[in-house]
Scaffold this motif. Structure first.
Motif, PDB file in Angstrom:
ATOM      1  N   ARG A   1       2.407  -4.135   3.747  1.00 27.21           N
ATOM      2  CA  ARG A   1       3.512  -3.174   3.746  1.00 27.21           C
ATOM      3  C   ARG A   1       2.967  -1.835   3.316  1.00 27.21           C
ATOM      4  O   ARG A   1       2.604  -1.672   2.148  1.00 27.21           O
ATOM      5  N   THR A   2       2.899  -0.889   4.248  1.00 24.82           N
ATOM      6  CA  THR A   2       2.416   0.444   3.877  1.00 24.82           C
ATOM      7  C   THR A   2       3.602   1.285   3.417  1.00 24.82           C
ATOM      8  O   THR A   2       4.751   0.892   3.556  1.00 24.82           O
ATOM      9  N   ARG A   3       3.278   2.467   2.827  1.00 21.14           N
ATOM     10  CA  ARG A   3       4.314   3.363   2.303  1.00 21.14           C
ATOM     11  C   ARG A   3       5.299   2.615   1.414  1.00 21.14           C
ATOM     12  O   ARG A   3       6.507   2.817   1.492  1.00 21.14           O
ATOM     13  N   SER A   4       4.779   1.729   0.594  1.00 24.62           N
ATOM     14  CA  SER A   4       5.605   0.952  -0.323  1.00 24.62           C
ATOM     15  C   SER A   4       4.873   0.828  -1.651  1.00 24.62           C
ATOM     16  O   SER A   4       3.642   0.953  -1.701  1.00 24.62           O
ATOM     17  N   ALA A   5       5.629   0.585  -2.687  1.00 29.10           N
ATOM     18  CA  ALA A   5       5.014   0.435  -4.010  1.00 29.10           C
ATOM     19  C   ALA A   5       5.798  -0.571  -4.836  1.00 29.10           C
ATOM     20  O   ALA A   5       7.000  -0.745  -4.631  1.00 29.10           O
ATOM     21  N   VAL A   6       5.082  -1.225  -5.742  1.00 31.09           N
ATOM     22  CA  VAL A   6       5.777  -2.071  -6.720  1.00 31.09           C
ATOM     23  C   VAL A   6       6.371  -1.129  -7.752  1.00 31.09           C
ATOM     24  O   VAL A   6       5.653  -0.394  -8.429  1.00 31.09           O
ATOM     25  N   THR A   7       7.689  -1.109  -7.866  1.00 30.29           N
ATOM     26  CA  THR A   7       8.335  -0.178  -8.796  1.00 30.29           C
ATOM     27  C   THR A   7       8.875  -0.884 -10.034  1.00 30.29           C
ATOM     28  O   THR A   7       9.371  -0.233 -10.943  1.00 30.29           O
ATOM     29  N   ARG A   8       8.773  -2.203 -10.060  1.00 30.98           N
ATOM     30  CA  ARG A   8       9.181  -2.923 -11.271  1.00 30.98           C
ATOM     31  C   ARG A   8       8.600  -4.339 -11.240  1.00 30.98           C
ATOM     32  O   ARG A   8       8.502  -4.951 -10.181  1.00 30.98           O
ATOM     33  N   VAL A   9       8.227  -4.815 -12.421  1.00 32.20           N
ATOM     34  CA  VAL A   9       7.783  -6.202 -12.550  1.00 32.20           C
ATOM     35  C   VAL A   9       8.839  -6.943 -13.355  1.00 32.20           C
ATOM     36  O   VAL A   9       9.331  -6.423 -14.360  1.00 32.20           O
ATOM     37  N   HIS A  10       9.217  -8.115 -12.915  1.00 33.97           N
ATOM     38  CA  HIS A  10      10.220  -8.900 -13.626  1.00 33.97           C
ATOM     39  C   HIS A  10       9.569 -10.083 -14.315  1.00 33.97           C
ATOM     40  O   HIS A  10       8.603 -10.644 -13.805  1.00 33.97           O
ATOM     41  N   GLY A  11      10.146 -10.492 -15.441  1.00 31.84           N
ATOM     42  CA  GLY A  11       9.638 -11.648 -16.167  1.00 31.84           C
ATOM     43  C   GLY A  11       9.750 -11.392 -17.654  1.00 31.84           C
ATOM     44  O   GLY A  11       9.880 -10.243 -18.079  1.00 31.84           O
ATOM     45  N   THR A  12       9.699 -12.450 -18.440  1.00 26.57           N
ATOM     46  CA  THR A  12       9.740 -12.251 -19.888  1.00 26.57           C
ATOM     47  C   THR A  12       8.373 -12.547 -20.489  1.00 26.57           C
ATOM     48  O   THR A  12       7.709 -11.651 -20.996  1.00 26.57           O
ATOM     49  N   ALA A  13       7.907 -13.779 -20.389  1.00 28.74           N
ATOM     50  CA  ALA A  13       6.600 -14.095 -20.956  1.00 28.74           C
ATOM     51  C   ALA A  13       5.482 -13.771 -19.976  1.00 28.74           C
ATOM     52  O   ALA A  13       4.357 -13.484 -20.373  1.00 28.74           O
ATOM     53  N   ARG A  14       5.787 -13.825 -18.685  1.00 30.92           N
ATOM     54  CA  ARG A  14       4.785 -13.497 -17.675  1.00 30.92           C
ATOM     55  C   ARG A  14       5.499 -13.097 -16.391  1.00 30.92           C
ATOM     56  O   ARG A  14       6.712 -13.183 -16.291  1.00 30.92           O
ATOM     57  N   VAL A  15       4.705 -12.655 -15.417  1.00 31.30           N
ATOM     58  CA  VAL A  15       5.281 -12.180 -14.158  1.00 31.30           C
ATOM     59  C   VAL A  15       6.063 -13.284 -13.454  1.00 31.30           C
ATOM     60  O   VAL A  15       5.562 -14.399 -13.299  1.00 31.30           O
ATOM     61  N   GLU A  16       7.292 -12.970 -13.043  1.00 32.10           N
ATOM     62  CA  GLU A  16       8.078 -13.916 -12.239  1.00 32.10           C
ATOM     63  C   GLU A  16       8.393 -13.356 -10.863  1.00 32.10           C
ATOM     64  O   GLU A  16       8.616 -14.101  -9.916  1.00 32.10           O
TER      65      GLU A  16
ATOM     66  N   GLU B   1       0.860  -1.197   0.000  1.00 30.86           N
ATOM     67  CA  GLU B   1       0.000   0.000   0.000  1.00 30.86           C
ATOM     68  C   GLU B   1       0.891   1.241   0.000  1.00 30.86           C
ATOM     69  O   GLU B   1       1.749   1.393   0.858  1.00 30.86           O
ATOM     70  N   ALA B   2       0.662   2.131  -0.969  1.00 27.22           N
ATOM     71  CA  ALA B   2       1.550   3.293  -1.105  1.00 27.22           C
ATOM     72  C   ALA B   2       1.327   4.340  -0.023  1.00 27.22           C
ATOM     73  O   ALA B   2       2.232   5.088   0.318  1.00 27.22           O
ATOM     74  N   SER B   3       0.125   4.411   0.521  1.00 23.83           N
ATOM     75  CA  SER B   3      -0.135   5.380   1.584  1.00 23.83           C
ATOM     76  C   SER B   3       0.113   4.739   2.930  1.00 23.83           C
ATOM     77  O   SER B   3       0.306   3.532   3.033  1.00 23.83           O
ATOM     78  N   GLY B   4       0.062   5.566   3.973  1.00 26.34           N
ATOM     79  CA  GLY B   4       0.048   5.015   5.315  1.00 26.34           C
ATOM     80  C   GLY B   4      -1.405   4.860   5.710  1.00 26.34           C
ATOM     81  O   GLY B   4      -2.303   5.226   4.953  1.00 26.34           O
ATOM     82  N   TYR B   5      -1.666   4.324   6.872  1.00 21.79           N
ATOM     83  CA  TYR B   5      -3.057   4.303   7.326  1.00 21.79           C
ATOM     84  C   TYR B   5      -3.322   5.379   8.368  1.00 21.79           C
ATOM     85  O   TYR B   5      -4.368   5.418   8.982  1.00 21.79           O
ATOM     86  N   LEU B   6      -2.325   6.292   8.510  1.00 24.46           N
ATOM     87  CA  LEU B   6      -2.483   7.343   9.514  1.00 24.46           C
ATOM     88  C   LEU B   6      -3.589   8.325   9.162  1.00 24.46           C
ATOM     89  O   LEU B   6      -4.180   8.933  10.025  1.00 24.46           O
TER      90      LEU B   6
END
Ligand SMILES: Cc1cc2nc3c(=O)[nH]c(=O)nc-3n(C[C@H](O)[C@H](O)[C@H](O)COP(=O)(O)OP(=O)(O)OC[C@H]3O[C@@H](n4cnc5c(N)ncnc54)[C@H](O)[C@@H]3O)c2cc1C
Ligand code: FES
Lengths: 496, 106
Positions: free
Chosen positions: A244-259, A205-210
């Motif tokens: 995990r708050t205050r976090s974001a997926v900043t990259r997806v890895h994989g070639t044909a599909r998500v790994e 979750e990119a935000s906090g829950y505060l």
């Protein structure tokens, strides 16, 4: 309830004008339709889907034989009750009807013509019209997506989309699914995926829950929301899901599909913190950054909008759910994101208000019941605003992108191309970027990339949100032949 | 709660008899009531379209008919939204390559 598959529907369903046409059979539309019908109106209820329930009460097709569909839903009894009322009512349910525009009929604001194409995916190419004295717009929301490197790889799916596919088709996008983005929907999605057998290594979750804690009043006044959060929280704990708050997926890895995905810490503005990236192995990613009201049908008729605390636009409504255009009401997510229970409450108010207008009995809207519904609505709206403010996207999200990241999925327009249009050609708004790059011109008409393109167009340091509500001429793409078949002088006549 | 449970077990699904469909020549089993996209997902297939410019693989994304990423060629008809179209016995699904707008006023 007279009901039949759309393509075989008898033509008399399209004949005489209805007192009320309801567009959308989710919580809001369903409640509005049965309420108005019980008060004596003739009602048509149109929805693209073959089944009522909308996004929240999306159910497996009957042939899947689910004996416990409620295992994927909260508050099932409310839906069972609505379905019972619908069955008992005279509401004409027009399933498989994709409404692409609503127009004024020959009587001005006292007659509306609802245009739809029929079929499971609107490819039936049978254009139909429903005439009505009043209209209730209950078209719900779509998911807000923000791009990041790798988000077009197969296995990356919308969080609400994963939920929808699970609820209707009983399928999962993978066995190990990271859930990411922002907003309370993520918790609901994670707990249903886990309950259905997926491993969910993390909810990111990119935000906090505060933000919630800053408005304790709204929380205390909405105990059902707390209960809901606790249910999800407990389910997540039981399944060993980490939030995990205050976090974001900043990259997806994989070639044909998500790994795998890289999860980074983000600061208050959602800017990734250098050196905090951690790789999590998974075979799917369910992602979404909140919901956006679907208001095209209303805005193309000139209905006023308001800016919501999380930077989207919702319809501006009066105390009885009427839009700024008399005769058009709205309920549920079209008036601002607020959840299923609020949608039901608003549907009941709108259905009553439309009945009061058509029957010429304004007293209907002054009953104790309506006063109580309005109080409940106001309380839930206040909570929804708190929630929206807690999850407003920070402007730093644009730093997740690199120049090669596709922003527009349909037309494959990269962040680099958009930045070039802004820096070198002086584009300052989504419309100019669109003309220069084709971003937002594809099949989805900018539904997936609109929020992102508007942010990028506004340039660095600008607000994180689009400067103006989106205007799409058509709510759903329609075959050219259907447009060609329209006779502008005969807006209220029968089709074909 | 059991880790190995499936969505169907969760809701106590007792579907009508499964049937066969084909995807790019491969035979798959689908359940009545499932969309084409759901049938493909349950066979572990996540992509059934390639993009017009980059030729990149895509499949269902929004899951609710809004993104058009799930377009497939179903029984020789291109540009069908696989997340909305129910699978039917004997359906032939083929990966849709490229071309987008044909005949649509978007
Ligand atoms: C993909 C998705 C998944 C969601 N999942 C959850 C969840 O699991 N839990 C949760 O609490 N909330 C969920 N939500 C939020 C949900 O929208 C609300 O909780 C609630 O369903 C709102 O009710 P509503 O009646 O306003 O809208 P909806 O339930 O969205 O109903 C709107 C209806 O309008 C129909 N419609 C839209 N446009 C047209 C058109 N042009 N022509 C004809 N019909 C049309 C749609 O088919 C839909 O049935 C989800 C939202 C989305 C977008
Ligand atoms: S998955 Fe988005 S339209 Fe089908």
């Amino acid at each position: 309830m007279p009901d039949s598959p759309s393509d075989e529907r008898a033509d008399d369903a399209y004949g005489a004008p209805y007192d009320l046409a309801v567009i959308g059979a989710g919580c809001a539309g369903l409640t509005g339709a049965v309420t108005a019908s019980e008060l004596g109106l003739s009602v048509a209820l149109l929805d693209t889907s073959g089944q009522v329930g909308g996004q929240f009460y999306r159910t497996p097709a009957p042939a899947l034989g689910a004996v416990r569909p409620e295992a994927l839903h909260h508050d099932w009894s409310a839906f069972a009750d609505l379905r019972r009322r619908l069955e008992a009512s005279a509401v004409v349910h027009l399933a498989g009807h994709h409404v692409w525009t609503v127009a004024r009929g020959s009587e001005g604001d006292t007659e509306w013509v609802v245009h739809a194409v029929t079929g499971v995916d609107g490819c039936g190419e049978r254009p139909v019209r429903v005439r009505a004295r009043t209209v209730l717009l209950a078209t719900g929301a779509s998911e807000r997506q923000l791009p990041f490197p790798g988000w077009t790889l197969p296995g990356v799916v919308g969080a609400g989309g994963a939920q929808a596919m699970l609820k209707s088709g009983l399928v999962l996008p993978g066995r190990r699914v990271v859930v990411a983005g922002s907003g309370p929907l993520l918790l609901a999605v994670a707990s249903s995926l886990a309950a259905a057998g997926a491993r969910v290594p993390a909810v990111v979750e990119a935000s906090g829950y505060l933000g919630y804690a800053r408005r304790p009043g709204a929380l205390a006044a909405n105990p059902h929301k707390l209960a809901e959060a606790l249910v999800h929280g407990a389910a997540l704990l039981r399944h060993g899901v980490r939030l995990r708050t205050r976090s974001a997926v900043t990259r997806v890895h994989g070639t044909a599909r998500v790994e795998a995905v890289t999860v980074s810490r983000v600061d208050r503005d959602w800017r990734p913190v250098q050196g905090t990236g951690r790789r999590i192995a998974c075979d799917a990613l369910a992602v979404g950054h909140g919901l956006v009201p679907q208001t095209e049908l209303a805005t193309s008729l000139g209905c006023a909008t308001r800016r919501t605390p999380d930077g989207t636009y919702a319809l501006e409504l009066d105390g009885l759910q009427e839009t700024s255009v008399p005769g058009l009401w709205a309920a549920g997510e079209t008036g601002g994101i607020g959840g299923a229970q609020l949608a039901r409450t608003e549907g009941a108010i709108a259905g009553t208000a439309a009945a009061a207008r058509v029957l010429g009995q304004p007293a209907l809207t002054r009953s104790r019941r309506v006063r109580e519904l309005r109080r409940r609505r106001d309380r839930m709206r206040a909570f929804a605003d708190t929630m929206a403010a807690a999850h407003v996207p920070g402007p730093g999200w644009v730093q997740w992108l690199n120049d090669a990241t596709d922003v527009c999925r349909c037309e494959e327009v990269t962040a680099g191309a958009i930045r070039e249009a802004v820096a070198d050609y002086g584009a300052r708004d989504a419309r100019t970027v669109k003309l220069l790059t084709r971003a937002g011109m594809g099949w989805c008409q900018g539904r997936m990339c609109g929020a992102a393109v508007a942010c990028l167009a506004a340039g660095p340091g600008a607000a994180s949100v689009p400067p103006s509500p989106e205007r799409r001429p058509l709510a759903v793409p329609v075959p050219l032949g259907v447009l060609g078949a329209l006779d502008p002088d005969e807006a209220d006549g029968p089709v074909s | 709660m059991a880790r190995d449970r499936s969505p169907a077990e969760l809701v106590g699904a007792a579907p009508e008899d499964p049937f066969e469909i084909s995807f790019d020549g491969r035979t798959l089993t689908a359940l009545p009531g499932q969309s084409v996209a759901a049938a493909l997902w349950s066979a572990g297939i996540l992509a059934w379209r390639t993009t017009r410019h980059g030729g990149r693989a895509r499949g269902a994304f929004c899951g609710i008919g809004q993104c058009y990423d799930c377009l497939a060629t179903i029984n020789d008809r291109p540009n069908r939204r696989a997340c909305l179209v129910p699978a039917r016995p004997g359906d032939t699904i083929t990966t849709q390559e490229g071309h987008g707008h044909a005949g649509l006023a978007v």
